[in-house]
Scaffold this motif. Structure first.
Motif, PDB file in Angstrom:
ATOM      1  N   LEU A 147       0.808  -1.227   0.000  1.00  0.00           N
ATOM      2  CA  LEU A 147       0.000   0.000   0.000  1.00  0.00           C
ATOM      3  C   LEU A 147       0.838   1.273   0.000  1.00  0.00           C
ATOM      4  CD1 LEU A 147      -2.850  -1.056   2.454  1.00  0.00           C
ATOM      5  CD2 LEU A 147      -2.906  -0.994  -0.050  1.00  0.00           C
ATOM      6  N   GLY A 148       2.162   1.140  -0.031  1.00  0.00           N
ATOM      7  CA  GLY A 148       3.027   2.309  -0.127  1.00  0.00           C
ATOM      8  C   GLY A 148       3.352   2.982   1.187  1.00  0.00           C
ATOM      9  N   PHE A 149       3.162   2.286   2.303  1.00  0.00           N
ATOM     10  CA  PHE A 149       3.536   2.842   3.605  1.00  0.00           C
ATOM     11  C   PHE A 149       5.054   3.034   3.660  1.00  0.00           C
ATOM     12  CE2 PHE A 149      -0.658   1.926   4.757  1.00  0.00           C
ATOM     13  CZ  PHE A 149      -0.934   2.173   6.094  1.00  0.00           C
ATOM     14  N   THR A 150       5.489   3.937   4.523  1.00  0.00           N
ATOM     15  CA  THR A 150       6.904   4.176   4.761  1.00  0.00           C
ATOM     16  C   THR A 150       7.363   3.309   5.925  1.00  0.00           C
ATOM     17  OG1 THR A 150       6.758   6.456   3.979  1.00  0.00           O
ATOM     18  CG2 THR A 150       8.611   5.922   5.431  1.00  0.00           C
ATOM     19  N   PHE A 151       8.452   2.577   5.720  1.00  0.00           N
ATOM     20  CA  PHE A 151       9.059   1.805   6.803  1.00  0.00           C
ATOM     21  C   PHE A 151       9.857   2.774   7.655  1.00  0.00           C
ATOM     22  CE2 PHE A 151      12.930  -0.508   8.223  1.00  0.00           C
ATOM     23  CZ  PHE A 151      12.318  -1.266   9.205  1.00  0.00           C
ATOM     24  N   GLU A 152       9.541   2.850   8.945  1.00  0.00           N
ATOM     25  CA  GLU A 152      10.183   3.812   9.837  1.00  0.00           C
ATOM     26  C   GLU A 152      11.282   3.212  10.696  1.00  0.00           C
ATOM     27  OE1 GLU A 152       7.036   5.700  12.071  1.00  0.00           O
ATOM     28  OE2 GLU A 152       6.739   7.151  10.467  1.00  0.00           O
ATOM     29  N   GLY A 153      11.253   1.908  10.916  1.00  0.00           N
ATOM     30  CA  GLY A 153      12.281   1.298  11.741  1.00  0.00           C
ATOM     31  C   GLY A 153      11.759   0.114  12.526  1.00  0.00           C
ATOM     32  N   ILE A 154      12.585  -0.336  13.451  1.00  0.00           N
ATOM     33  CA  ILE A 154      12.280  -1.519  14.264  1.00  0.00           C
ATOM     34  C   ILE A 154      12.066  -1.096  15.714  1.00  0.00           C
ATOM     35  CG2 ILE A 154      13.161  -3.749  15.106  1.00  0.00           C
ATOM     36  CD1 ILE A 154      12.842  -3.855  12.118  1.00  0.00           C
ATOM     37  N   SER A 155      10.975  -1.559  16.303  1.00  0.00           N
ATOM     38  CA  SER A 155      10.771  -1.438  17.749  1.00  0.00           C
ATOM     39  C   SER A 155      11.222  -2.754  18.346  1.00  0.00           C
ATOM     40  CB  SER A 155       9.290  -1.197  18.077  1.00  0.00           C
ATOM     41  OG  SER A 155       8.900   0.091  17.713  1.00  0.00           O
ATOM     42  N   ARG A 156      12.319  -2.716  19.075  1.00  0.00           N
ATOM     43  CA  ARG A 156      12.913  -3.934  19.619  1.00  0.00           C
ATOM     44  C   ARG A 156      12.125  -4.442  20.825  1.00  0.00           C
ATOM     45  NH1 ARG A 156      18.588  -2.702  21.134  1.00  0.00           N
ATOM     46  NH2 ARG A 156      17.622  -0.820  21.921  1.00  0.00           N
ATOM     47  N   ASN A 157      12.021  -5.783  20.908  1.00  0.00           N
ATOM     48  CA  ASN A 157      11.302  -6.430  22.018  1.00  0.00           C
ATOM     49  C   ASN A 157       9.951  -5.762  22.273  1.00  0.00           C
ATOM     50  OD1 ASN A 157      13.423  -8.155  22.319  1.00  0.00           O
ATOM     51  ND2 ASN A 157      14.197  -7.238  24.200  1.00  0.00           N
ATOM     52  N   TYR A 158       9.204  -5.555  21.226  1.00  0.00           N
ATOM     53  CA  TYR A 158       7.947  -4.808  21.318  1.00  0.00           C
ATOM     54  C   TYR A 158       6.806  -5.619  21.922  1.00  0.00           C
ATOM     55  CZ  TYR A 158       4.152  -1.709  20.059  1.00  0.00           C
ATOM     56  OH  TYR A 158       3.062  -0.876  20.106  1.00  0.00           O
ATOM     57  N   GLU A 159       6.824  -6.932  21.674  1.00  0.00           N
ATOM     58  CA  GLU A 159       5.680  -7.745  22.078  1.00  0.00           C
ATOM     59  C   GLU A 159       6.161  -9.151  22.449  1.00  0.00           C
ATOM     60  OE1 GLU A 159       1.369  -8.323  20.072  1.00  0.00           O
ATOM     61  OE2 GLU A 159       3.043  -8.720  18.741  1.00  0.00           O
ATOM     62  N   VAL A 160       5.505  -9.737  23.436  1.00  0.00           N
ATOM     63  CA  VAL A 160       5.795 -11.122  23.807  1.00  0.00           C
ATOM     64  C   VAL A 160       4.642 -11.987  23.312  1.00  0.00           C
ATOM     65  CG1 VAL A 160       6.187 -12.745  25.705  1.00  0.00           C
ATOM     66  CG2 VAL A 160       7.155 -10.436  25.806  1.00  0.00           C
ATOM     67  N   VAL A 161       4.974 -12.969  22.473  1.00  0.00           N
ATOM     68  CA  VAL A 161       3.987 -13.901  21.929  1.00  0.00           C
ATOM     69  C   VAL A 161       4.491 -15.309  22.201  1.00  0.00           C
ATOM     70  CG1 VAL A 161       2.796 -14.690  19.848  1.00  0.00           C
ATOM     71  CG2 VAL A 161       3.304 -12.260  20.136  1.00  0.00           C
ATOM     72  N   ASN A 162       3.686 -16.070  22.924  1.00  0.00           N
ATOM     73  CA  ASN A 162       4.046 -17.455  23.251  1.00  0.00           C
ATOM     74  C   ASN A 162       5.412 -17.556  23.921  1.00  0.00           C
ATOM     75  OD1 ASN A 162       1.632 -18.422  22.069  1.00  0.00           O
ATOM     76  ND2 ASN A 162       2.584 -18.169  20.069  1.00  0.00           N
ATOM     77  N   GLY A 163       5.682 -16.614  24.809  1.00  0.00           N
ATOM     78  CA  GLY A 163       6.926 -16.635  25.560  1.00  0.00           C
ATOM     79  C   GLY A 163       8.135 -16.103  24.809  1.00  0.00           C
ATOM     80  N   LYS A 164       7.944 -15.694  23.555  1.00  0.00           N
ATOM     81  CA  LYS A 164       9.055 -15.141  22.767  1.00  0.00           C
ATOM     82  C   LYS A 164       8.879 -13.638  22.625  1.00  0.00           C
ATOM     83  CE  LYS A 164       8.722 -17.072  18.879  1.00  0.00           C
ATOM     84  NZ  LYS A 164       8.808 -17.620  17.527  1.00  0.00           N
ATOM     85  N   SER A 165       9.966 -12.920  22.816  1.00  0.00           N
ATOM     86  CA  SER A 165       9.951 -11.479  22.617  1.00  0.00           C
ATOM     87  C   SER A 165      10.173 -11.192  21.135  1.00  0.00           C
ATOM     88  CB  SER A 165      11.050 -10.842  23.457  1.00  0.00           C
ATOM     89  OG  SER A 165      10.855  -9.461  23.547  1.00  0.00           O
TER      90      SER A 165
END
Length: 184
Positions: A147-165
Motif C-alpha cells: 500500500l506504499g507505507f513508509t518503513f520507519e524502523g524496528i521497535s525492539r522487544n515490542y511484544e511477547v507472543v508465546n513466551g518469545k519477545s
C-alpha cells in the motif's frame, strides 16, 4: 447492521454478537497457525472469550475510539480488521488485522486495509495511520509495503507472543502521502 462494500465479493461488517460463533470456530480451527504471531490466541479458550472481545469492540465503537470489522468474502467470514484506537488529539491511529488461513492469497487484506486507511485519512481526517508487524511475519509486512507505507524502523522487544519477545517493523502512512481511493 453496519456494512461497507469493498468490491462485489468483499465487505466489512461491524463486529456484532452474531459473529461470535464463527469467529471462535475459525480461531479454534486455525489456532496453531494464528498463535505464531498473535498474543491473544491462547487467551481465546471458549466462545465466551469471543463474546467478551466483541463487547469490548462495541464499547470502543460507541466511545468513538475506532471499530473492529469482520471481513466477509463471498458471504463467508474471512478475518478481522480494525483500528486499535483512535487518538483524536494527535489525529492518528493504528490498524490491526488477521485472516483465516484458507482466506489468504486473494488480496482480501490489502483491499480491506486500503479501505480502512482511506476511511481514517479521508473520512475521519486523521493525519497518520500506523501498522506494526513482527519482523518475521512477512505476510503481514507485505500489506503496508504493497500500500506504499513508509518503513520507519524496528521497535525492539515490542511484544511477547508465546513466551518469545518479538521485534516489530513500524510502517506509517501520512494524510499528505495518501492518494484517496476513488471508489470509496
Amino acid at each position: 447492521m453496519f456494512s461497507f462494500k469493498i468490491d462485489d465479493d468483499t465487505r466489512l461488517e461491524l463486529l456484532e454478537q452474531r459473529h461470535s460463533k464463527i469467529i471462535f470456530a475459525i480461531i479454534d480451527r486455525d489456532r496453531e497457525y494464528l498463535r505464531e504471531w498473535l498474543p491473544w490466541v491462547d487467551l481465546t479458550k471458549s466462545p465466551d472469550d469471543t463474546d467478551e472481545f466483541i463487547e469490548s469492540t462495541l464499547r470502543q465503537f460507541a466511545a468513538n475510539k475506532g471499530f473492529q470489522a469482520a471481513i466477509v468474502y463471498k458471504n463467508a467470514f474471512a478475518g478481522i480488521i480494525g483500528f486499535h484506537a483512535i487518538d483524536w488529539d494527535h489525529k492518528r491511529t493504528s490498524i490491526g488485522y488477521w485472516l483465516a488461513r484458507d482466506a489468504q492469497g486473494r488480496g482480501l487484506m490489502s483491499r480491506a486495509c486500503a479501505a480502512l486507511v482511506n476511511h481514517a485519512l479521508v473520512t475521519l481526517g486523521l493525519e497518520r495511520v500506523e501498522i506494526r508487524c513482527a519482523t518475521g511475519n512477512t505476510k503481514s509486512q507485505a500489506i503496508p509495503e504493497r500500500l506504499g507505507f513508509t518503513f520507519e524502523g524496528i521497535s525492539r522487544n515490542y511484544e511477547v507472543v508465546n513466551g518469545k519477545s518479538l521485534d516489530h517493523r513500524v510502517y506509517s502512512m501520512l494524510k499528505s502521502e495518501w492518494t484517496p481511493l476513488q471508489e470509496f
